[in-house]
Design a protein around this motif. Structure first.
Motif, PDB file in Angstrom:
ATOM      1  N   TYR A  77       0.833  -1.206   0.000  1.00  0.00           N
ATOM      2  CA  TYR A  77       0.000   0.000   0.000  1.00  0.00           C
ATOM      3  C   TYR A  77       0.867   1.255   0.000  1.00  0.00           C
ATOM      4  O   TYR A  77       0.545   2.248  -0.662  1.00  0.00           O
ATOM      5  CB  TYR A  77      -0.926   0.005   1.207  1.00  0.00           C
ATOM      6  CG  TYR A  77      -1.965   1.096   1.153  1.00  0.00           C
ATOM      7  CD1 TYR A  77      -3.152   0.916   0.447  1.00  0.00           C
ATOM      8  CD2 TYR A  77      -1.758   2.324   1.777  1.00  0.00           C
ATOM      9  CE1 TYR A  77      -4.104   1.916   0.373  1.00  0.00           C
ATOM     10  CE2 TYR A  77      -2.701   3.332   1.708  1.00  0.00           C
ATOM     11  CZ  TYR A  77      -3.872   3.120   1.009  1.00  0.00           C
ATOM     12  OH  TYR A  77      -4.806   4.117   0.932  1.00  0.00           O
ATOM     13  N   ASP A  78       1.984   1.207   0.725  1.00  0.00           N
ATOM     14  CA  ASP A  78       2.891   2.362   0.765  1.00  0.00           C
ATOM     15  C   ASP A  78       3.478   2.634  -0.611  1.00  0.00           C
ATOM     16  O   ASP A  78       3.482   3.785  -1.080  1.00  0.00           O
ATOM     17  CB  ASP A  78       4.002   2.108   1.779  1.00  0.00           C
ATOM     18  CG  ASP A  78       4.976   3.271   1.870  1.00  0.00           C
ATOM     19  OD1 ASP A  78       4.556   4.364   2.312  1.00  0.00           O
ATOM     20  OD2 ASP A  78       6.146   3.101   1.490  1.00  0.00           O
ATOM     21  N   GLU A  79       3.976   1.599  -1.284  1.00  0.00           N
ATOM     22  CA  GLU A  79       4.539   1.797  -2.623  1.00  0.00           C
ATOM     23  C   GLU A  79       3.481   2.293  -3.595  1.00  0.00           C
ATOM     24  O   GLU A  79       3.736   3.217  -4.393  1.00  0.00           O
ATOM     25  CB  GLU A  79       5.158   0.493  -3.137  1.00  0.00           C
ATOM     26  CG  GLU A  79       6.460   0.129  -2.464  1.00  0.00           C
ATOM     27  CD  GLU A  79       7.223  -0.950  -3.220  1.00  0.00           C
ATOM     28  OE1 GLU A  79       8.328  -1.289  -2.767  1.00  0.00           O
ATOM     29  OE2 GLU A  79       6.730  -1.465  -4.252  1.00  0.00           O
ATOM     30  N   ALA A  80       2.296   1.693  -3.529  1.00  0.00           N
ATOM     31  CA  ALA A  80       1.212   2.115  -4.419  1.00  0.00           C
ATOM     32  C   ALA A  80       0.830   3.571  -4.179  1.00  0.00           C
ATOM     33  O   ALA A  80       0.523   4.306  -5.122  1.00  0.00           O
ATOM     34  CB  ALA A  80      -0.004   1.219  -4.213  1.00  0.00           C
ATOM     35  N   SER A  81       0.876   4.003  -2.939  1.00  0.00           N
ATOM     36  CA  SER A  81       0.539   5.389  -2.606  1.00  0.00           C
ATOM     37  C   SER A  81       1.539   6.361  -3.213  1.00  0.00           C
ATOM     38  O   SER A  81       1.166   7.453  -3.657  1.00  0.00           O
ATOM     39  CB  SER A  81       0.493   5.578  -1.090  1.00  0.00           C
ATOM     40  OG  SER A  81      -0.556   4.814  -0.519  1.00  0.00           O
ATOM     41  N   HIS A  82       2.814   5.964  -3.250  1.00  0.00           N
ATOM     42  CA  HIS A  82       3.837   6.816  -3.881  1.00  0.00           C
ATOM     43  C   HIS A  82       3.598   6.914  -5.387  1.00  0.00           C
ATOM     44  O   HIS A  82       3.710   7.998  -5.972  1.00  0.00           O
ATOM     45  CB  HIS A  82       5.228   6.257  -3.594  1.00  0.00           C
ATOM     46  CG  HIS A  82       5.760   6.596  -2.242  1.00  0.00           C
ATOM     47  ND1 HIS A  82       6.569   7.685  -2.012  1.00  0.00           N
ATOM     48  CD2 HIS A  82       5.577   6.003  -1.045  1.00  0.00           C
ATOM     49  CE1 HIS A  82       6.881   7.744  -0.737  1.00  0.00           C
ATOM     50  NE2 HIS A  82       6.288   6.732  -0.115  1.00  0.00           N
ATOM     51  N   SER A 142       7.140  -4.803  -8.121  1.00  0.00           N
ATOM     52  CA  SER A 142       7.085  -3.399  -8.559  1.00  0.00           C
ATOM     53  C   SER A 142       5.942  -3.167  -9.532  1.00  0.00           C
ATOM     54  O   SER A 142       5.273  -2.129  -9.482  1.00  0.00           O
ATOM     55  CB  SER A 142       8.414  -2.990  -9.210  1.00  0.00           C
ATOM     56  OG  SER A 142       9.486  -3.132  -8.311  1.00  0.00           O
ATOM     57  N   LEU A 143       5.704  -4.121 -10.408  1.00  0.00           N
ATOM     58  CA  LEU A 143       4.622  -3.989 -11.371  1.00  0.00           C
ATOM     59  C   LEU A 143       3.264  -4.025 -10.663  1.00  0.00           C
ATOM     60  O   LEU A 143       2.368  -3.235 -10.974  1.00  0.00           O
ATOM     61  CB  LEU A 143       4.701  -5.097 -12.427  1.00  0.00           C
ATOM     62  CG  LEU A 143       3.663  -5.052 -13.553  1.00  0.00           C
ATOM     63  CD1 LEU A 143       3.691  -3.716 -14.278  1.00  0.00           C
ATOM     64  CD2 LEU A 143       3.893  -6.192 -14.538  1.00  0.00           C
ATOM     65  N   VAL A 144       3.121  -4.914  -9.690  1.00  0.00           N
ATOM     66  CA  VAL A 144       1.872  -4.984  -8.934  1.00  0.00           C
ATOM     67  C   VAL A 144       1.651  -3.679  -8.164  1.00  0.00           C
ATOM     68  O   VAL A 144       0.532  -3.146  -8.126  1.00  0.00           O
ATOM     69  CB  VAL A 144       1.879  -6.190  -7.978  1.00  0.00           C
ATOM     70  CG1 VAL A 144       0.638  -6.166  -7.077  1.00  0.00           C
ATOM     71  CG2 VAL A 144       1.932  -7.493  -8.756  1.00  0.00           C
ATOM     72  N   SER A 145       2.695  -3.148  -7.556  1.00  0.00           N
ATOM     73  CA  SER A 145       2.589  -1.861  -6.851  1.00  0.00           C
ATOM     74  C   SER A 145       2.148  -0.759  -7.806  1.00  0.00           C
ATOM     75  O   SER A 145       1.348   0.109  -7.436  1.00  0.00           O
ATOM     76  CB  SER A 145       3.932  -1.489  -6.221  1.00  0.00           C
ATOM     77  OG  SER A 145       4.290  -2.374  -5.192  1.00  0.00           O
ATOM     78  N   SER A 146       2.654  -0.793  -9.021  1.00  0.00           N
ATOM     79  CA  SER A 146       2.282   0.208 -10.022  1.00  0.00           C
ATOM     80  C   SER A 146       0.831   0.060 -10.449  1.00  0.00           C
ATOM     81  O   SER A 146       0.129   1.052 -10.656  1.00  0.00           O
ATOM     82  CB  SER A 146       3.215   0.104 -11.234  1.00  0.00           C
ATOM     83  OG  SER A 146       4.553   0.371 -10.869  1.00  0.00           O
ATOM     84  N   PHE A 147       0.380  -1.186 -10.606  1.00  0.00           N
ATOM     85  CA  PHE A 147      -1.032  -1.434 -10.918  1.00  0.00           C
ATOM     86  C   PHE A 147      -1.927  -0.761  -9.880  1.00  0.00           C
ATOM     87  O   PHE A 147      -2.859  -0.015 -10.213  1.00  0.00           O
ATOM     88  CB  PHE A 147      -1.336  -2.935 -10.901  1.00  0.00           C
ATOM     89  CG  PHE A 147      -0.829  -3.719 -12.076  1.00  0.00           C
ATOM     90  CD1 PHE A 147      -0.273  -3.102 -13.182  1.00  0.00           C
ATOM     91  CD2 PHE A 147      -0.916  -5.106 -12.068  1.00  0.00           C
ATOM     92  CE1 PHE A 147       0.193  -3.850 -14.256  1.00  0.00           C
ATOM     93  CE2 PHE A 147      -0.472  -5.852 -13.144  1.00  0.00           C
ATOM     94  CZ  PHE A 147       0.085  -5.226 -14.235  1.00  0.00           C
TER      95      PHE A 147
END
Length: 205
Positions: A35-40, A64-69
């Motif tokens: 959630y933190d990475e996705a928020s960035h 990283s790709l999932v975080s970007s999604f």
């Protein structure tokens, strides 16, 4: 407004913040970290004024790709992943059809992306993660996302050989998730393996 896919992550983060969410061959991440990475990522998109627009994802299958999604979804946009080994001609056809507002890649593929993209902004995942996250701005955008908004677009080969975009909204994924979880009894102890590439529809199903 209806339930959104990102609501599942928020609920899970609240209950199991330190439980592993995803693992690839290089790193793993907890639900809190995801959630933190996705928020960035979301903050980077929001700061650029991008809303309800397509975001092209150009990375290998990874955390990283999932975080970007999820970052795209958090920002009220929708994502479209492409195969990094795909012929440039096909990628260009997808870009012509999709008309992405932005491309997210990583440092490993930045040079490759900039080699065939000149008129679309390219953001590097690592740079988005390193930049400060404006959570307040992301939360404000969340108020304007509804369940019929597009979540992602996956491109098939197409019957004519030209890539065709299949559009999926939040509601469709939520309905599928609720049904399959109840049908097969998935719970917090269930561990999934993923063999399909994330640009393939079976990776979602």
């Amino acid at each position: 407004m209806g339930r959104l896919v990102i609501d599942y992550l928020e609920d899970t983060r609240a209950k199991y913040p330190d439980k592993t969410a995803f693992i690839d061959d290089k790193r793993q991440i907890t639900f809190s970290g995801l959630y933190d990475e996705a928020s960035h990522v979301a903050s980077g998109l929001v700061s650029r004024g991008i809303f309800k627009q397509p975001v092209l994802m150009f990375m290998e299958k990874s955390v990283s790709l999932v975080s970007s999604f999820i970052g795209a979804a958090l920002s009220g946009n929708f994502y479209s992943p492409v195969d990094t080994k795909m012929p440039e001609e096909r990628i260009n056809k997808i870009i012509t059809t999709l008309k992405p507002a932005l491309v997210i890649t990583d440092k490993a593929h930045e040079e490759q992306v900039r080699g065939f993209i000149s008129d679309i902004e390219v953001c590097v995942f690592e740079d988005l993660i390193d930049a400060p996250a404006d959570i307040q701005a992301v939360n404000e955008v969340r108020k304007h996302i509804i369940d019929t908004d597009i979540l992602y677009v996956l491109f098939t080969s197409g019957s004519t050989g030209d890539p065709k975009g299949v559009i999926i909204n939040h509601r469709a994924v939520v309905d599928f998730t609720d049904w399959i979880s109840e049908c097969y009894g998935f719970d917090e102890t269930t561990v999934f393996g993923n063999q399909a590439q994330l640009y393939f529809d079976l990776s979602i199903q």
